[in-house]
Design a protein around this motif. Structure first.
Motif, PDB file in Angstrom:
ATOM      1  N   ASN A  66       1.015  -1.117  -0.128  1.00 15.45           N
ATOM      2  CA  ASN A  66      -0.087   0.275  -0.062  1.00 15.45           C
ATOM      3  C   ASN A  66       0.953   1.217   0.047  1.00 15.45           C
ATOM      4  N   SER A  67       0.212   2.403  -0.837  1.00 15.15           N
ATOM      5  CA  SER A  67       0.969   3.626  -0.723  1.00 15.15           C
ATOM      6  C   SER A  67       0.226   4.600  -0.362  1.00 15.15           C
ATOM      7  N   THR A  68       0.538   5.768   0.307  1.00 11.77           N
ATOM      8  CA  THR A  68      -0.285   6.955   0.597  1.00 11.77           C
ATOM      9  C   THR A  68      -0.104   8.035  -0.532  1.00 11.77           C
ATOM     10  N   SER A  69      -0.886   8.915  -0.639  1.00  9.75           N
ATOM     11  CA  SER A  69      -0.811  10.103  -1.510  1.00  9.75           C
ATOM     12  C   SER A  69       0.774  10.655  -1.547  1.00  9.75           C
ATOM     13  N   SER A  70       1.456  11.224  -2.525  1.00 12.77           N
ATOM     14  CA  SER A  70       2.515  12.151  -2.321  1.00 12.77           C
ATOM     15  C   SER A  70       2.443  13.356  -2.263  1.00 12.77           C
ATOM     16  N   TRP A  71       3.265  14.037  -1.734  1.00 16.24           N
ATOM     17  CA  TRP A  71       3.507  15.726  -1.563  1.00 16.24           C
ATOM     18  C   TRP A  71       4.568  16.029  -2.111  1.00 16.24           C
ATOM     19  N   SER A  72       4.766  16.978  -2.844  1.00 16.77           N
ATOM     20  CA  SER A  72       5.895  17.830  -3.487  1.00 16.77           C
ATOM     21  C   SER A  72       6.466  18.746  -2.378  1.00 16.77           C
ATOM     22  N   GLN A  73       7.673  18.572  -1.948  1.00 17.08           N
ATOM     23  CA  GLN A  73       8.326  19.293  -1.023  1.00 17.08           C
ATOM     24  C   GLN A  73       9.422  20.256  -1.689  1.00 17.08           C
ATOM     25  N   SER A  74       9.665  21.299  -1.513  1.00 17.70           N
ATOM     26  CA  SER A  74      10.742  22.449  -2.141  1.00 17.70           C
ATOM     27  C   SER A  74      11.628  22.541  -1.224  1.00 17.70           C
ATOM     28  N   SER A  75      11.715  22.040   0.097  1.00 21.44           N
ATOM     29  CA  SER A  75      13.091  22.167   1.164  1.00 21.44           C
ATOM     30  C   SER A  75      12.751  20.934   1.985  1.00 21.44           C
ATOM     31  N   PRO A  76      13.902  20.551   2.727  1.00 20.49           N
ATOM     32  CA  PRO A  76      13.751  19.617   3.783  1.00 20.49           C
ATOM     33  C   PRO A  76      13.007  20.079   5.057  1.00 20.49           C
ATOM     34  N   THR A  77      11.825  19.083   5.259  1.00 15.31           N
ATOM     35  CA  THR A  77      10.975  19.261   6.057  1.00 15.31           C
ATOM     36  C   THR A  77      10.269  17.737   6.736  1.00 15.31           C
ATOM     37  N   SER A  78       9.639  17.831   7.660  1.00  8.40           N
ATOM     38  CA  SER A  78       8.980  16.658   8.500  1.00  8.40           C
ATOM     39  C   SER A  78       7.627  16.511   7.498  1.00  8.40           C
ATOM     40  N   PHE A  79       6.902  15.439   7.471  1.00  8.05           N
ATOM     41  CA  PHE A  79       5.834  15.214   6.675  1.00  8.05           C
ATOM     42  C   PHE A  79       5.032  13.917   7.541  1.00  8.05           C
ATOM     43  N   SER A  80       3.778  13.867   7.251  1.00 15.17           N
ATOM     44  CA  SER A  80       2.986  13.023   7.878  1.00 15.17           C
ATOM     45  C   SER A  80       1.675  12.396   7.134  1.00 15.17           C
ATOM     46  N   GLU A  81       1.309  11.302   7.333  1.00 14.06           N
ATOM     47  CA  GLU A  81      -0.191  10.936   6.585  1.00 14.06           C
ATOM     48  C   GLU A  81      -0.712   9.938   7.633  1.00 14.06           C
ATOM     49  N   THR A  82      -2.150  10.092   7.646  1.00 14.73           N
ATOM     50  CA  THR A  82      -3.052   9.437   8.412  1.00 14.73           C
ATOM     51  C   THR A  82      -3.734   8.105   7.556  1.00 14.73           C
ATOM     52  N   ILE A  83      -3.517   6.897   7.920  1.00 15.11           N
ATOM     53  CA  ILE A  83      -4.124   6.074   7.374  1.00 15.11           C
ATOM     54  C   ILE A  83      -5.216   5.304   8.047  1.00 15.11           C
ATOM     55  N   THR A  84      -6.284   4.803   7.347  1.00 16.79           N
ATOM     56  CA  THR A  84      -7.551   4.619   7.999  1.00 16.79           C
ATOM     57  C   THR A  84      -7.849   3.237   7.637  1.00 16.79           C
ATOM     58  N   GLY A  85      -8.975   2.426   8.033  1.00 10.12           N
ATOM     59  CA  GLY A  85      -9.353   1.407   7.627  1.00 10.12           C
ATOM     60  C   GLY A  85      -8.616   0.170   7.935  1.00 10.12           C
ATOM     61  N   LEU A  86      -7.655   0.219   9.281  1.00  9.90           N
ATOM     62  CA  LEU A  86      -6.954  -0.987   9.636  1.00  9.90           C
ATOM     63  C   LEU A  86      -7.781  -1.846  10.611  1.00  9.90           C
ATOM     64  N   ASN A  87      -6.995  -3.025  10.551  1.00  9.95           N
ATOM     65  CA  ASN A  87      -7.652  -3.962  11.546  1.00  9.95           C
ATOM     66  C   ASN A  87      -7.100  -3.588  12.781  1.00  9.95           C
ATOM     67  N   GLN A  88      -8.183  -3.973  13.710  1.00  9.92           N
ATOM     68  CA  GLN A  88      -7.717  -3.864  15.237  1.00  9.92           C
ATOM     69  C   GLN A  88      -6.658  -5.012  15.616  1.00  9.92           C
ATOM     70  N   ASP A  89      -5.848  -4.713  16.630  1.00  7.37           N
ATOM     71  CA  ASP A  89      -4.740  -5.474  17.347  1.00  7.37           C
ATOM     72  C   ASP A  89      -4.116  -6.263  16.265  1.00  7.37           C
ATOM     73  N   THR A  90      -3.516  -5.374  15.355  1.00  7.05           N
ATOM     74  CA  THR A  90      -2.666  -6.207  14.134  1.00  7.05           C
ATOM     75  C   THR A  90      -1.549  -5.163  13.880  1.00  7.05           C
ATOM     76  N   GLU A  91      -0.339  -5.945  13.517  1.00  2.31           N
ATOM     77  CA  GLU A  91       1.072  -5.117  13.372  1.00  2.31           C
ATOM     78  C   GLU A  91       1.015  -4.943  11.784  1.00  2.31           C
ATOM     79  N   TYR A  92       1.411  -3.425  11.834  1.00  2.00           N
ATOM     80  CA  TYR A  92       1.639  -3.141  10.520  1.00  2.00           C
ATOM     81  C   TYR A  92       3.278  -2.412  10.443  1.00  2.00           C
ATOM     82  N   PHE A  93       3.602  -2.521   8.989  1.00  2.00           N
ATOM     83  CA  PHE A  93       4.986  -2.041   8.822  1.00  2.00           C
ATOM     84  C   PHE A  93       4.888  -1.047   7.839  1.00  2.00           C
TER      85      PHE A  93
END
Length: 246
Positions: A66-93
């Protein structure tokens, strides 16, 4: 051996080779029952003017499908994305990714585990008799659930058939104001009733144990009849008068 480079013109007037961007994967935050916030940091643009950042994630560490949407960055920065629809009590990488003209840079692969839902713990308290057909049904919240959750709605429901709940005409729900709550109900005479308390937090409804009691005979009885294809109640008052309830 020949090497090929992409070149970028800088303000200093010198050509510099563009290389893959440098990316770090940061620990996930706000991990819930079915969602989590993935985080990464673009630490070096690799000499390019823009870098597209995103995340790859999945349940198989060796196949992040699975891949999230991409964002164009013009300088070094931190970034984040919230993913939903996950299974409970499950390990994700997951790992953070950056792409520029020279290619793709990736952070290390990290993991998180979604939590199990924890609904409120509720006790159904003993009913209080007002008269033969009027009763106070009571409940109490013992535990609101996991840390950070609060109960926002409570209720009581009753039935003349054990375990058969869900009739909107045989329940009362109201906003949470206190760990103990009650509601007054008027019931059929000489009938066995079953009831339970309930409370809701963000993870769902929690239910108390079922209790039961028997209503008595009342000179102010209620008789139900069908009239014009509609069920109606005839309420008999102590003086012998009666009225038809809609």
């Amino acid at each position: 051996m020949e090497s090929s480079y992409n070149w970028s013109f800088t303000d200093g007037g010198e050509d510099c080779p563009v290389v893959e961007p440098s990316i770090e994967t940061l620990e996930a935050q706000d991990v819930g029952v079915t969602s989590a916030s993935l985080r990464g940091e673009l630490t070096d643009m690799g000499g390019d003017h823009s870098v597209d950042t995103f995340f790859r994630w999945g349940e198989d560490e060796n196949n992040l499908e699975n891949s999230t949407s991409s964002w164009s960055q013009s300088s070094p920065t931190s970034f984040s994305e919230t993913i939903t629809g996950l299974n409970q009590d499950t390990e994700y990488f997951f790992r953070a990714v950056g792409v520029n003209e020279a290619g793709e840079g990736e952070g290390e692969t990290l993991s998180f585990t979604t939590i199990s839902p924890e609904v409120p713990t509720v006790n159904t308290l003993e009913e209080e008799k007002i008269d033969e057909i009027n009763f106070l049904l009571k409940g109490e919240i013992e535990d609101h659930g996991r840390e950070g959750l609060e109960v926002f709605e409570v209720g009581l429901e009753w039935t003349s058939t054990s375990g058969l709940y869900g009739n909107p005409n045989k329940e009362e729900t109201f906003s949470y104001t206190d760990d103990q709550f009650e509601t007054e109900v008027r019931l059929r005479p000489e009938t066995m009733y079953y009831f339970r308390a309930k409370a809701q937090n963000e993870d769902g409804w929690g239910y108390g144990e079922e209790r039961s009691f028997q209503t008595g005979f009342s000179e102010s009885g209620i008789i139900r009849i069908r009239w014009n294809n509609k069920e109606r109640e005839i309420e008999i008052e102590p003086e012998g008068r009666f009225k038809v309830n809609p």
